[in-house]
Write a protein that holds these residues in place. Structure first.
Motif, PDB file in Angstrom:
ATOM      1  N   PHE A 182      46.810  77.102  35.321  1.00 16.46           N
ATOM      2  CA  PHE A 182      46.401  75.773  35.751  1.00 16.46           C
ATOM      3  C   PHE A 182      46.383  74.801  34.579  1.00 16.46           C
ATOM      4  O   PHE A 182      46.890  73.688  34.661  1.00 16.46           O
ATOM      5  CB  PHE A 182      45.019  75.847  36.398  1.00 16.46           C
ATOM      6  CG  PHE A 182      44.435  74.503  36.699  1.00 16.46           C
ATOM      7  CD1 PHE A 182      44.893  73.775  37.773  1.00 16.46           C
ATOM      8  CD2 PHE A 182      43.446  73.966  35.898  1.00 16.46           C
ATOM      9  CE1 PHE A 182      44.375  72.524  38.046  1.00 16.46           C
ATOM     10  CE2 PHE A 182      42.927  72.726  36.158  1.00 16.46           C
ATOM     11  CZ  PHE A 182      43.386  72.002  37.232  1.00 16.46           C
ATOM     12  N   LEU A 186      48.394  71.398  33.722  1.00 11.79           N
ATOM     13  CA  LEU A 186      47.617  70.181  33.473  1.00 11.79           C
ATOM     14  C   LEU A 186      48.001  69.551  32.133  1.00 11.79           C
ATOM     15  O   LEU A 186      48.277  68.354  32.039  1.00 11.79           O
ATOM     16  CB  LEU A 186      46.129  70.529  33.462  1.00 11.79           C
ATOM     17  CG  LEU A 186      45.161  69.372  33.291  1.00 11.79           C
ATOM     18  CD1 LEU A 186      45.130  68.513  34.535  1.00 11.79           C
ATOM     19  CD2 LEU A 186      43.760  69.883  32.990  1.00 11.79           C
TER      20      LEU A 186
ATOM     21  N   PHE B 231      44.927  70.382  47.800  1.00  7.52           N
ATOM     22  CA  PHE B 231      43.771  70.789  46.989  1.00  7.52           C
ATOM     23  C   PHE B 231      42.709  71.442  47.880  1.00  7.52           C
ATOM     24  O   PHE B 231      42.215  72.530  47.596  1.00  7.52           O
ATOM     25  CB  PHE B 231      43.210  69.553  46.298  1.00  7.52           C
ATOM     26  CG  PHE B 231      42.059  69.838  45.388  1.00  7.52           C
ATOM     27  CD1 PHE B 231      42.273  70.197  44.070  1.00  7.52           C
ATOM     28  CD2 PHE B 231      40.754  69.738  45.850  1.00  7.52           C
ATOM     29  CE1 PHE B 231      41.209  70.460  43.237  1.00  7.52           C
ATOM     30  CE2 PHE B 231      39.685  69.994  45.024  1.00  7.52           C
ATOM     31  CZ  PHE B 231      39.914  70.356  43.706  1.00  7.52           C
ATOM     32  N   LEU B 234      43.868  74.936  49.553  1.00  8.46           N
ATOM     33  CA  LEU B 234      43.748  76.106  48.684  1.00  8.46           C
ATOM     34  C   LEU B 234      42.284  76.464  48.461  1.00  8.46           C
ATOM     35  O   LEU B 234      41.901  77.622  48.510  1.00  8.46           O
ATOM     36  CB  LEU B 234      44.447  75.857  47.344  1.00  8.46           C
ATOM     37  CG  LEU B 234      45.964  75.925  47.412  1.00  8.46           C
ATOM     38  CD1 LEU B 234      46.572  75.489  46.100  1.00  8.46           C
ATOM     39  CD2 LEU B 234      46.419  77.330  47.773  1.00  8.46           C
ATOM     40  N   VAL B 297      52.203  71.161  45.333  1.00 10.40           N
ATOM     41  CA  VAL B 297      51.001  71.928  45.023  1.00 10.40           C
ATOM     42  C   VAL B 297      50.503  71.581  43.630  1.00 10.40           C
ATOM     43  O   VAL B 297      49.324  71.288  43.420  1.00 10.40           O
ATOM     44  CB  VAL B 297      51.269  73.447  45.129  1.00 10.40           C
ATOM     45  CG1 VAL B 297      50.072  74.232  44.634  1.00 10.40           C
ATOM     46  CG2 VAL B 297      51.582  73.823  46.561  1.00 10.40           C
ATOM     47  N   LEU B 301      47.007  69.751  42.836  1.00 17.27           N
ATOM     48  CA  LEU B 301      45.937  70.412  42.091  1.00 17.27           C
ATOM     49  C   LEU B 301      45.619  69.723  40.780  1.00 17.27           C
ATOM     50  O   LEU B 301      44.474  69.609  40.389  1.00 17.27           O
ATOM     51  CB  LEU B 301      46.290  71.873  41.829  1.00 17.27           C
ATOM     52  CG  LEU B 301      45.953  72.834  42.959  1.00 17.27           C
ATOM     53  CD1 LEU B 301      46.132  74.251  42.498  1.00 17.27           C
ATOM     54  CD2 LEU B 301      44.531  72.638  43.444  1.00 17.27           C
ATOM     55  N   THR B 302      46.646  69.265  40.071  1.00 12.88           N
ATOM     56  CA  THR B 302      46.356  68.661  38.780  1.00 12.88           C
ATOM     57  C   THR B 302      45.825  67.235  38.943  1.00 12.88           C
ATOM     58  O   THR B 302      45.041  66.788  38.129  1.00 12.88           O
ATOM     59  CB  THR B 302      47.586  68.636  37.858  1.00 12.88           C
ATOM     60  OG1 THR B 302      48.681  68.142  38.616  1.00 12.88           O
ATOM     61  CG2 THR B 302      47.887  70.005  37.329  1.00 12.88           C
TER      62      THR B 302
END
Lengths: 308, 307
Positions: A182, A186, B231, B234, B297, B301-302
């Protein structure tokens, strides 16, 4: 029209705000109140006991153990995870060597493949990841020990989750495994927004990889690193550590409470031992730790904002 | 891999390298050598990590096709024959089909609810000025940073008193409530960036506020809804703590819970291969979805952590 506006506002806010107040805000306020009672959670009767629960915490050895482990989770996990992720993200985005006619700054070969693969664990439930690794760590038939046997290390067959000295580290490694990807993605997003001219200038000046990283990438990425740090710390104090410790370690909480963490202890006190009031007291302590952690990281990490 | 990026544009004879002041200029030959070693080393670590991510997953898939005996005797060998019966046993006897259905119901309901309620609140908070606006906004945002576990103990009793314990719709309502802080936070920022002129035009043309919202603003907010939707999907699909506390009826278990229960009861009657099949079954849909919708995705998410 003014009238219509307010009716609309109320109409649109009532349901979301109501649900949120009922299931999140109200229990939250209640739990602070309950921490001053002797409520068991089993019967509706309870009385106020003042700060008794709080003074009980002071003598509770298991509480201090869980606090220690939680702090380790919040401080060490982000350091390891973020350092690894920074290294990977740098290699993937900047670490490549210049190809002819290519852009000045590029990642190593296969960088998009790495980015996709590294992210895999992030989409899996932490509960499923924990189960998978509980099997992998199995001392007799688990994948890890059998690899060790396979490379001739028959003598090295740790008990992993059964060894009080190792269990906590084994659990933390799983959280690193599941979160690094992740942060790679990021940080990649952050690095992509750093102007290429900066790298170009550094390259002309003869800067190597390490210099480029510490003088350009890291300072310009600092805000993202810092919020990532807080984010990871809050996760490590809360939901994620609950799942891994509860699922992976025996007890649960490990041999001799060697892996217990604060969230797990709250859960056990409330739903196993029938000490709801004491559980909420530990919960308040957890809240204090979380807020203190966030405040410290924000303060220590404060730097002059860099404009670019 | 012979050179690193220590660049050719600065050859030694190009005059005094004033700008090199920061870096001790080593002899070029050594620099090159070091660079190569470092390069190989860095690449090695990248490859190693990719292995470390993929191996456990492959191992799980492999194991799900083996019989119990070979799982224990030789964990890394390939299955002698593909035991598809593990999968069918897990699906039917180990109730994976029920867990799947429960998860789909809970996540489906809460995802729709989260997006509808979240965007309604966010729209009002982003676009209208009224007393208490800031207060409500920060009330929502505050929920992002506090430990859920603290509220969980009283929450259990709130849900219990309402008769919602061990019900699918109860779980849906709680999921929505706990997804709202981030959803409102994200969508408020998003609605602020949308142009006002279109909505104003619609309003002048006689559309009501709610009509303007559902027919004009919501379609315009689609990219934001997709990000925040992924987001939440998940997060809700993978939720473990809330169902563990609020959902103790064996028939209502969601996937994560069901699998953990199976493992606790020693892989239902010591059926490890069936358990692995269940594990892989739970992993595959999200992994497949990720590979297909990879870009969305990652963005979804980020976007969460960056904003």
């Amino acid at each position: 029209m003014q009238h219509g506006k307010y009716r609309f506002i109320v109409g649109f806010l009532a349901l979301p705000l109501g649900l949120y107040a009922l299931f999140v805000v109200w229990p939250f306020i209640q739990s602070i109140y309950y921490s001053f009672t002797d409520w068991t959670g089993l019967s509706p009767e309870f009385k106020m006991v003042g700060f008794d629960n709080y003074s009980r915490i002071l003598d509770d050895e298991i509480f201090w153990k869980s606090l220690q482990h939680s702090l380790l989770f919040a401080l060490l996990l982000p350091v390891v995870t973020i350092s690894l992720a920074l290294f990977f993200a740098f290699m993937i985005n900047v670490g490549g060597r210049k190809r002819r006619n290519g852009p000045v700054v590029s990642g190593v070969r296969g960088s998009s493949f790495y980015k996709i693969v590294y992210f895999f664990p992030q989409v899996l439930s932490i509960a499923i990841v924990a189960l998978l690794f509980a099997f992998a760590y199995n001392p007799d038939s688990g994948a890890i020990n059998s690899i060790l046997r396979g490379v001739g290390l028959d003598g090295v067959q740790p008990l992993w989750l059964g060894d009080p000295d190792l269990a906590l580290w084994a659990v933390m490694a799983v959280l690193v495994w599941s979160t690094v990807g992740f942060f790679v993605v990021l940080f990649s997003a952050g690095m992509a927004s750093i102007p290429a001219e900066m790298y170009e200038a550094a390259l002309l000046d003869g800067a190597g990889r390490a210099t480029t990283f510490f003088r350009i990438t890291l300072p310009l990425l600092w805000d993202t690193v810092q919020s990532g740090w807080v984010y990871m710390g809050i996760l490590a104090l809360g939901a994620e550590s609950f799942a891994v410790v509860q699922i992976m370690t025996t007890g649960p909480g490990g041999p001799d409470y060697s892996t217990t963490v604060m969230v797990l202890y709250v859960y056990q006190k409330a739903f196993r031992d029938g000490q709801a009031a004491y559980a909420t007291t530990i919960g308040v302590a957890l809240l204090v730790v979380t807020l203190a952690f966030a405040a410290v990281v924000m303060r220590l990490g404060r730097r002059e904002r860099l404009e670019y | 891999m012979k050179t690193t990026q220590t660049p050719a544009p600065v050859p030694a004879e190009s005059g005094a390298p004033v700008t090199k002041a920061d870096i001790p200029p080593g002899p070029p030959l050594r620099e090159k050598k070091e660079g190569t070693v470092l390069n190989a080393f860095s690449h090695g670590i990248l490859v190693l990590w990719a292995f470390m991510v993929v191996m456990p997953l492959l191992w799980a898939v492999m194991t799900s096709f083996k019989d119990d005996r070979s799982i224990f005797s030789s964990p890394w060998s390939l299955p002698d024959t593909l035991h598809f019966d593990n999968w069918s046993r897990a699906w039917t006897e180990a109730n994976m089909s029920d867990y799947f259905l429960n998860t789909v119901l809970v996540v489906g309901g809460s995802l729709v609810g989260t997006l509808v309620l979240g965007s309604m609140a966010a729209y009002v908070l982003a676009r209208f000025d009224f007393p208490g606006n800031r207060f409500i906004y920060y009330l929502f945002i505050g929920g992002m940073s506090f430990p859920i576990m603290l509220a969980l103990v009283p929450l259990f009793y709130v849900v219990n008193n309402m008769g919602l314990l061990n019900t699918i719709h109860g779980l849906i309502l709680v999921y929505i409530a706990y997804s709202l802080p981030f959803t409102v936070f994200f969508l408020t920022a998003f609605f602020r960036t949308l142009p006002t002129s279109v909505a104003e035009a619609a309003f002048v043309d006689g559309a009501s506020h709610s009509r303007t919202f559902f027919q004009i603003m919501l379609p315009m907010a689609k990219p934001g809804l997709i990000s925040v939707g992924i987001f939440n999907f998940l997060g809700q699909w993978n939720q473990y703590m809330l169902p563990t506390v609020l959902n103790t009826d064996p028939d209502k278990r969601v996937l994560t819970q069901g699998l953990v229960q199976l493992a606790v009861s020693q892989g239902y009657k010591g059926d490890w291969s069936g358990l692995f099949a269940g594990l892989v079954m739970a992993m595959l849909p999200v992994l497949a979805a990720y590979i297909i919708f990879q870009r969305q995705v990652v963005q979804g998410l980020t976007a969460g952590a960056l904003k």
